[in-house]
Structures are given as C-alpha cells and as structure tokens.
Write an enzyme that holds these catalytic residues in place. Structure first.
Site, PDB file in Angstrom:
ATOM      1  N   HIS A 196      -0.688   5.309 -10.573  1.00 46.31           N
ATOM      2  CA  HIS A 196      -0.127   4.861 -11.832  1.00 46.31           C
ATOM      3  C   HIS A 196      -1.193   4.195 -12.787  1.00 46.31           C
ATOM      4  O   HIS A 196      -2.033   3.935 -12.178  1.00 46.31           O
ATOM      5  CB  HIS A 196       1.380   4.726 -11.551  1.00 46.31           C
ATOM      6  CG  HIS A 196       1.336   3.283 -11.113  1.00 46.31           C
ATOM      7  ND1 HIS A 196       1.177   2.993  -9.926  1.00 46.31           N
ATOM      8  CD2 HIS A 196       2.002   2.028 -11.616  1.00 46.31           C
ATOM      9  CE1 HIS A 196       1.250   1.729  -9.668  1.00 46.31           C
ATOM     10  NE2 HIS A 196       1.800   1.049 -10.910  1.00 46.31           N
ATOM     11  N   HIS A 235      -0.600   1.425 -14.146  1.00 45.27           N
ATOM     12  CA  HIS A 235      -0.782  -0.118 -14.463  1.00 45.27           C
ATOM     13  C   HIS A 235      -2.294  -0.750 -14.165  1.00 45.27           C
ATOM     14  O   HIS A 235      -2.991  -0.167 -13.166  1.00 45.27           O
ATOM     15  CB  HIS A 235       0.248  -0.764 -13.488  1.00 45.27           C
ATOM     16  CG  HIS A 235       1.577  -0.393 -13.924  1.00 45.27           C
ATOM     17  ND1 HIS A 235       2.885  -0.923 -13.395  1.00 45.27           N
ATOM     18  CD2 HIS A 235       1.858  -0.415 -15.356  1.00 45.27           C
ATOM     19  CE1 HIS A 235       3.789  -0.666 -14.156  1.00 45.27           C
ATOM     20  NE2 HIS A 235       3.350  -0.525 -15.336  1.00 45.27           N
ATOM     21  N   ASP A 269      -3.430  -3.202 -12.505  1.00 46.00           N
ATOM     22  CA  ASP A 269      -3.592  -3.666 -11.271  1.00 46.00           C
ATOM     23  C   ASP A 269      -3.888  -2.613 -10.374  1.00 46.00           C
ATOM     24  O   ASP A 269      -3.835  -2.848  -9.089  1.00 46.00           O
ATOM     25  CB  ASP A 269      -2.369  -4.681 -10.750  1.00 46.00           C
ATOM     26  CG  ASP A 269      -1.290  -3.910 -10.629  1.00 46.00           C
ATOM     27  OD1 ASP A 269      -0.783  -3.446 -11.796  1.00 46.00           O
ATOM     28  OD2 ASP A 269      -0.595  -4.020  -9.475  1.00 46.00           O
ATOM     29  N   HIS A 270      -4.039  -1.332 -10.930  1.00 47.43           N
ATOM     30  CA  HIS A 270      -4.094  -0.163  -9.784  1.00 47.43           C
ATOM     31  C   HIS A 270      -5.150   0.721 -10.375  1.00 47.43           C
ATOM     32  O   HIS A 270      -5.813   1.447  -9.712  1.00 47.43           O
ATOM     33  CB  HIS A 270      -2.951   0.798  -9.937  1.00 47.43           C
ATOM     34  CG  HIS A 270      -1.817   0.147  -9.088  1.00 47.43           C
ATOM     35  ND1 HIS A 270      -1.470   0.478  -7.839  1.00 47.43           N
ATOM     36  CD2 HIS A 270      -0.885  -0.902  -9.680  1.00 47.43           C
ATOM     37  CE1 HIS A 270      -0.232  -0.486  -7.507  1.00 47.43           C
ATOM     38  NE2 HIS A 270      -0.105  -1.284  -8.574  1.00 47.43           N
ATOM     39  N   HIS A 313       9.155   3.440 -11.598  1.00 55.68           N
ATOM     40  CA  HIS A 313       8.440   2.328 -11.809  1.00 55.68           C
ATOM     41  C   HIS A 313       7.500   2.714 -13.397  1.00 55.68           C
ATOM     42  O   HIS A 313       7.924   2.047 -14.194  1.00 55.68           O
ATOM     43  CB  HIS A 313       7.352   2.148 -11.018  1.00 55.68           C
ATOM     44  CG  HIS A 313       6.629   0.846 -11.023  1.00 55.68           C
ATOM     45  ND1 HIS A 313       7.026  -0.445 -10.979  1.00 55.68           N
ATOM     46  CD2 HIS A 313       5.386   0.839 -11.089  1.00 55.68           C
ATOM     47  CE1 HIS A 313       5.699  -0.996 -10.966  1.00 55.68           C
ATOM     48  NE2 HIS A 313       4.929  -0.395 -11.268  1.00 55.68           N
ATOM     49  N   ASP A 333       3.597   1.736  -6.098  1.00 51.76           N
ATOM     50  CA  ASP A 333       4.795   0.849  -6.642  1.00 51.76           C
ATOM     51  C   ASP A 333       6.133   1.471  -6.652  1.00 51.76           C
ATOM     52  O   ASP A 333       6.964   1.174  -7.356  1.00 51.76           O
ATOM     53  CB  ASP A 333       4.346   0.144  -7.757  1.00 51.76           C
ATOM     54  CG  ASP A 333       3.206  -0.832  -7.829  1.00 51.76           C
ATOM     55  OD1 ASP A 333       2.669  -1.088  -6.669  1.00 51.76           O
ATOM     56  OD2 ASP A 333       2.926  -1.382  -8.977  1.00 51.76           O
ATOM     57  N   HIS A 376       1.690  -3.208  -2.758  1.00 54.50           N
ATOM     58  CA  HIS A 376       1.877  -4.809  -2.805  1.00 54.50           C
ATOM     59  C   HIS A 376       2.408  -5.490  -1.479  1.00 54.50           C
ATOM     60  O   HIS A 376       3.153  -4.611  -0.989  1.00 54.50           O
ATOM     61  CB  HIS A 376       2.612  -5.287  -3.999  1.00 54.50           C
ATOM     62  CG  HIS A 376       2.220  -5.040  -5.419  1.00 54.50           C
ATOM     63  ND1 HIS A 376       1.300  -5.968  -6.150  1.00 54.50           N
ATOM     64  CD2 HIS A 376       2.505  -3.974  -6.107  1.00 54.50           C
ATOM     65  CE1 HIS A 376       1.045  -5.285  -7.404  1.00 54.50           C
ATOM     66  NE2 HIS A 376       1.621  -4.129  -7.119  1.00 54.50           N
TER      67      HIS A 376
END
Ligand code: ZN
Ligand code: FE
Length: 256
Positions: free
Chosen positions: A57, A59, A61-62, A115, A134, A172
């Site tokens: 996805h 985001h 942080d990915h 998400h 996530d 995470h």
C-alpha cells in the site's frame, strides 16, 4: 529443489522489513521498502542482490526506499493497481485475484482494503506464507484510514480463510499493545492469556513477536473472532452480526 528463504528485521521505529530469497535463482524480493539502510545491511550480510519489491500500500513507511533501491539494483517494483498514482517507481500493477510468479513460486494477490482502499496482501501457497502488511497484525488489525469497517472485516475474513499453517508476516511490531487490548475483549481466552505472557517475555528481551500463523490468530486475535460466543457475551452483542461485533471491537481499539 528450490526453497524460499525469508529474513525479517526491524526498520524505522516499529516497522518490519522482510526479504524473500529464492535459493535456486538468487532472486530476492523486499516486501515493501520501509527504510533503505536496514534493507541494504541484510542484503549485504546475506550476499543477496535485490531483484523485486512487492508493495502492499501507498503509506510512506512502506514505500520510502522504493526509488533508492530501484536506482541501486534496478529492482522491479510491483504494487497495487488501485494506488498506482501514489506509489513511486512502480513497474507493474496487480489487483485482487491476480496471480504471478516469483521465480518458481506462485504469488496470489488478495485485495485487503480497509487500512487504505487499495491495500493488497501477497499469499505464496507453495511457501505457506502470507504478507499482510497493515491489514492483519499479530493480535490486531490495521487502523481503518480510508475504508469502512465492513471492508476491513471482509478483508480479514479472506485472510482467515487461508490454511491454519500459513505463516504470516506483518508490517509492524504492535503485538504487545495489541495483546493488552485483546485481553479487555476476550479475557477468559486461555490461549490468549498464555500468548500475552509469551509476548511480554519476547519484548522484554528485544525479540520480535512475528511471524505468526493464521491458526494462532484465529484462536487469539479478537478481530478474527467476532463470531465467538464468549466475546459476544462480554460485549453484550449476542445477536449482533459478525460485522457489527467487529466494528465495535475496532471502535474500542481506536479509543483504547
Ligand atoms: Zn500503513
Ligand atoms: Fe504501516
């Protein structure tokens, strides 16, 4: 015979990096690209060359290291069609129900919105492994930022339908906090009580609580247990739909 070697390691503050390596051909894929340096370190330790990035996805942080890793290795980036305009460096897009090959291994794309709207999970039946980022966490699930509780519930049900012995890698390390919350929803679940103690011990030693399995999550993760009689009784929702029970549990977690 070819095998899939999997390395999981911490990135950023609480993300996981995961590298999968086909021992026959040397092909190596990063599941998402949360942070450049930890990924480079593991590649170097193992003597691997990155060939692919499988994005779940959009985001930050990915996907943060997508372009840097692509520049260094020429890695091919595969990711969700529905978020294509928000993911840097994509070479190929996939969507729910698609299948492709990572060398000899089949990869099945499962649409897991909630998400984010385009979130996908990757399932490799031959390696009995799923990468759920996530959507499904150990004892938890992702926050619903873009979708609806109904979408997230359906996404989690798809993952729960995978074989019990499927090994699950998540985005995470949230398990210890998830366990504290899970105990407020399902306090009489003896397996959960036991697992929560094991998780505290692992975290006290600085060890990861992942990967998990579908079977273990079905027994202990309240977000997969909306149909459970004890949980329903505890919430005063005996006759509610699974979706309504899930929605209530997610709401309580948001306020926990
Ligand atoms: Zn995310
Ligand atoms: Fe994340």
């Amino acid at each position: 015979m070819t095998t899939l070697q999997i390395e999981q390691f911490p990135c950023r503050s609480d993300n996981f990096g995961v590298l999968i390596h086909d021992t026959a051909t040397g092909a190596t894929a990063s599941i998402d690209a949360p942070e450049e340096n930890p990924i480079l370190d593991v590649l170097e330790e193992q003597g691997w060359q990155l060939t692919h990035i499988l994005v779940t996805h959009h985001h930050h942080d990915h996907v943060e290291a997508n372009l840097a890793l692509k520049k260094k290795f020429g890695a091919k980036i595969i990711g969700p069609r529905d978020e294509a305009d928000r993911i840097p460096g994509l070479d190929e897009t996939v969507g729910g129900g698609d299948k492709f090959k990572f060398q000899e291994f089949d990869v099945e794309v499962i649409a897991t919105p909630g998400h984010t709207l385009g979130h996908i999970s990757y399932y490799m039946p031959g390696a009995k492994t799923a990468f759920t980022a996530d959507t499904l966490f150990a004892l938890g699930c992702g926050r619903i930022f873009e979708g609806t509780p109904a979408q997230m519930h359906e996404s989690l049900q798809k993952l729960a339908a995978l074989p019990d012995d499927t090994v699950v890698y998540c985005g995470h390390e949230y398990t210890e906090a998830n366990a504290k919350f899970a105990l407020t929803i399902d306090p009489d679940n003896r397996q959960l009580v036991k697992r929560a103690a094991e998780i505290s011990a692992l975290r006290a030693n600085g060890e990861p609580t992942l990967p998990t399995t579908i079977g273990l999550e079905k027994q202990t993760n309240p977000f997969l247990r909306a149909g459970d009689a004890q949980i329903r009784q505890h919430l005063g929702m005996i006759d509610a739909s699974d979706e309504a029970v899930f929605t209530e549990i997610r709401k309580r977690k948001d306020n926990f």
